[in-house]
Design an enzyme around this catalytic site. Structure first.
Site, PDB file in Angstrom:
ATOM      1  N   ALA A  61     -15.967  13.686  -7.525  1.00  0.00           N
ATOM      2  CA  ALA A  61     -14.744  13.382  -8.271  1.00  0.00           C
ATOM      3  C   ALA A  61     -15.083  12.693  -9.587  1.00  0.00           C
ATOM      4  O   ALA A  61     -16.058  11.949  -9.684  1.00  0.00           O
ATOM      5  CB  ALA A  61     -13.834  12.494  -7.426  1.00  0.00           C
ATOM      6  N   GLU A 125     -18.787   9.044   0.178  1.00  0.00           N
ATOM      7  CA  GLU A 125     -17.442   8.472   0.134  1.00  0.00           C
ATOM      8  C   GLU A 125     -17.271   7.232   1.000  1.00  0.00           C
ATOM      9  O   GLU A 125     -16.469   6.349   0.688  1.00  0.00           O
ATOM     10  CB  GLU A 125     -16.411   9.529   0.552  1.00  0.00           C
TER      11      GLU A 125
END
Length: 694
Positions: A61, A125
């Site tokens: 991201a 993450e």
């Protein structure tokens, strides 16, 4: 253009172009879908290759979009992956550099994957309190196996592609550039007419999936007490192993939506962004030129000087190490060698690497040997007279343009700079002990510090693996100025009824790596004693509990003397409650006329943490720290503040500044209540319903 489009003899090559790591922001996601559509509509295109170029496939991201509406704009990453997975033409991912997070999830959505052996593969993450939200928990176990995927997802640690070469994740792992091999593979599969494989259709093969997952859950539960994300990762991985793909995806999506709202994830993301923001200085742009640092001088071969030297040696920078006496120099060199040899014993370095680093040291007893250094860091005794002697000599021998840095932890850097005729070249580099281990580096900007000097040191901090935060000049800078108020409250708690072990236990339960009294014993109680003596002259109205002075008068300086707030046994660093100290504390309470009372752990935590917050508010208002997140990073990287709480200023925001202020006013009615005068900025923000981290 976020995605470039080229045709190579019937093979469409889609190349991500969003530096520095091809973050999958909205423009890139749109570019991918538009380029895919173009390739599917072109009858001349037989297959498609997705590449990130030579440096990185994708780091995931785009962090610039975090906490903005763009992060959720369509096409979202799951939408992009679904589009590639539906492709009627073969899609091959060419992976160089990094394939992390969403980047790896994108690659898992293609039909084939080719990687450079040096590529780094991972789903990090969990380090932000999240789990992979675009199918990573469902596809990776199908591609690399249940155990390997569980380890990668729960730890968040990347692995080299070469270690995954025998798994189904990669069709080919090559030593050179992956793009050429991916184009060759694309031609092969386009000609074969074979059915296009999809990772989502693969079965997870494991002899006892439920047994393994039960074992993993027990281990993860014990290791992640303050972090909900690892167990949620396991929930999603379990769904991948035991449920159909679409049901597993639903479990993953629900877990992601829950985790992103947790205070732990918000705190971890705050720390992630705060660390990156710390390197951005308002008046110093990318156009400020950097001074070249090819050789470093370090003055002082003691604990700090030796540790500071190792940072530069580890980065391949030659160090001239200066001491005033040969025996001190020999001891320092021996300690550095011992540290490196211990690392070699643990497998962190080879014997050859140890010798390579030691060969970069030039020991000396002469200041003249510092004349070629581009940066000189002093790590001498914390007294102005000593600093003056050092900087006067440096001013005489250092070459023009050399950066002169002080490792002072409390002294006035502007006063130190004034010992030279080149104050523009002087700043503070406050390393934390042990300097070769601790991540934090406070970079102290003097009134006359040149912009290129500050920019150079901030860039150098990255090179040597430090988390650098800029501080203005004041007594104690950011970290030590705040910790003094924390320590004062700890002392007042002893006067009123607590004992060291209760205070430490409460703070460690809150999440600190070490309570204030164990920390004092580790650092040396005589250091604080010296500061209090200086304070008595400079700020006679500033009050402290006398207990700390009383134990120092007994020679109880901490672990180095075998006795401090606690007792220590030879060869044992465990802190044992001291009957002598406890009796001293109780007697002191009686001597000052205080009736001891029961004090709750909640009061201990509030008083110590809110003391940090209040002083942090003063530091912000004075411009010593540029932003609240800088203060948080200082405490996360250097003072053991619990990472999942985000730092003192973020924690205060989470509690609510109105509540913090109310508690402070309540404590102001007690013993030494004048220590609780609220900072004007705290009052202003609390009354306006605002926060430090706006």
């Amino acid at each position: 253009m976020s995605v470039s489009y080229e045709i190579h003899d019937g093979i469409a090559v889609l190349t991500l172009a969003n530096p520095p790591v091809n973050g999958l922001g909205i423009a890139t996601r749109r570019g991918l879908v538009e380029s895919l559509t173009q390739a599917l509509d072109d009858a001349q295109v037989r297959a498609i290759v997705v590449s990130g170029g030579e440096r990185a496939f994708s780091g995931g991201a785009d962090i610039r979009e975090f906490n903005t509406p763009q992060a959720e704009q369509e096409p979202t990453l799951p939408t992009v992956i679904a589009a590639f997975e539906r492709s009627s033409k073969p899609v091959v991912a060419a992976i160089n550099g990094l394939a992390l997070g969403g980047g790896l999830e994108l690659a898992l959505g293609t039909n084939y994957r080719v990687a450079s052996s040096r590529a780094q593969i991972g789903l990090p993450e969990v380090k932000l309190g999240l789990l992979p939200g675009a199918g990573g928990t469902q596809r990776l176990p199908r591609a690399v196996g249940l155990e390997a995927a569980t380890n990668m997802i729960v730890s968040g640690t990347p692995v080299a592609a070469s270690l995954l070469a025998k798994t189904r994740l990669f069709d080919r792992v090559v030593d050179g550039d992956a793009l050429e091999a991916a184009i060759a593979l694309a031609r092969e599969v386009a000609s074969s007419g074979a059915k296009l494989p999809k990772v989502r259709d693969w079965k997870i093969k494991h002899e006892n999936a439920e047994g393994f997952l039960g074992f993993a859950r027990t281990a993860v539960t014990a290791a992640s007490v303050n972090y909900p994300a690892p167990l949620k990762c396991l929930d999603a991985i379990e769904a991948a192993a035991l449920k159909p793909f679409d049901q597993g995806m639903q479990v993953e999506r629900e877990a992601f939506a829950l985790l992103i709202q947790t205070p732990e994830s918000k705190a971890l993301r705050h720390g992630f962004f705060g660390e990156r923001a710390a390197g951005k200085i308002a008046d110093i742009g990318a156009d400020v030129p950097l001074r070249e640092i090819r050789r470093v001088g370090v003055i002082g071969a003691g604990t700090m000087g030796g540790g500071i030297s190792m940072n530069f040696l580890n980065a391949g920078l030659p160090v001239t190490l200066l001491e005033t006496k040969q025996d001190a120099l020999d001891r320092g060199l021996a300690t550095i060698r011992k540290n490196y040899e211990n690392s070699a014993k643990k497998g962190k370095l080879t014997a050859e690497q140890v010798e390579q680093r030691l060969a970069l040291i030039t020991p000396t007893l002469s200041y003249e040997d510092l004349k070629d250094a581009d940066l000189i860091v002093e790590a001498v005794f914390e007294e102005y007279s000593v600093k003056q002697a050092v900087f006067t000599q440096l001013d005489a021998v250092a070459k023009p343009g050399a950066i002169l840095a002080s490792n002072t932890s409390t002294l006035d850097v502007d006063r130190i700079a004034a010992f030279t005729a080149r104050p523009q070249d002087v700043l503070g580099m406050h390393f934390f002990s042990p300097a070769n281990v601790m991540k934090l580096l406070e970079v102290v900007r003097g009134k006359q510090t040149a912009k290129d000097v500050l920019a150079t040191v901030m860039a150098l901090a990255k090179k040597i693996g430090k988390t650098a935060v800029v501080s203005g000049v004041c007594d104690g800078f950011i970290g030590n100025r705040m910790i003094e108020q924390y320590s004062r409250q700890a002392g007042f708690l002893l006067d009123e009824g607590a004992l060291p072990q209760q205070v430490d236990r409460a703070m460690e339960k809150f999440g600190f790596a070490m309570g204030p009294f164990r920390m004092g014993d580790l650092a040396g109680n005589d250091i604080g004693w010296a500061i209090r003596k200086r304070r008595a002259l400079e700020k006679p109205d500033l009050t402290y509990s006398k207990t700390a002075d009383l134990i120092c008068e007994l020679g109880r300086y901490g672990q180095k003397t075998g006795a401090g707030w606690y007792d220590y046994k030879p060869g044992d660093r465990n802190a044992h409650p001291s009957a002598e100290v406890n009796a001293l504390i109780e007697k002191h309470s009686a001597d000052i006329g205080l009736s001891r009372r029961a004090i709750s752990d909640e009061e201990i935590v509030e008083r110590l943490v809110y003391a940090l917050v209040n002083e942090g508010a003063h530091i912000l208002a004075e411009g010593i720290a540029a932003k609240a997140s800088d203060i948080d990073i200082v405490y996360l990287a250097g003072y053991g503040f619990p990472i999942w709480r985000g730092g003192p200023m973020f924690y205060a925001d989470s509690v609510g500044l109105y509540n913090v202020l109310a508690a402070m006013r309540r404590y102001a009615k007690g013993h030494e209540g004048k220590a609780w005068e609220p900072a004007p900025l705290l009052v202003q923000l609390a009354e306006a319903g605002q926060s430090f981290n706006r």
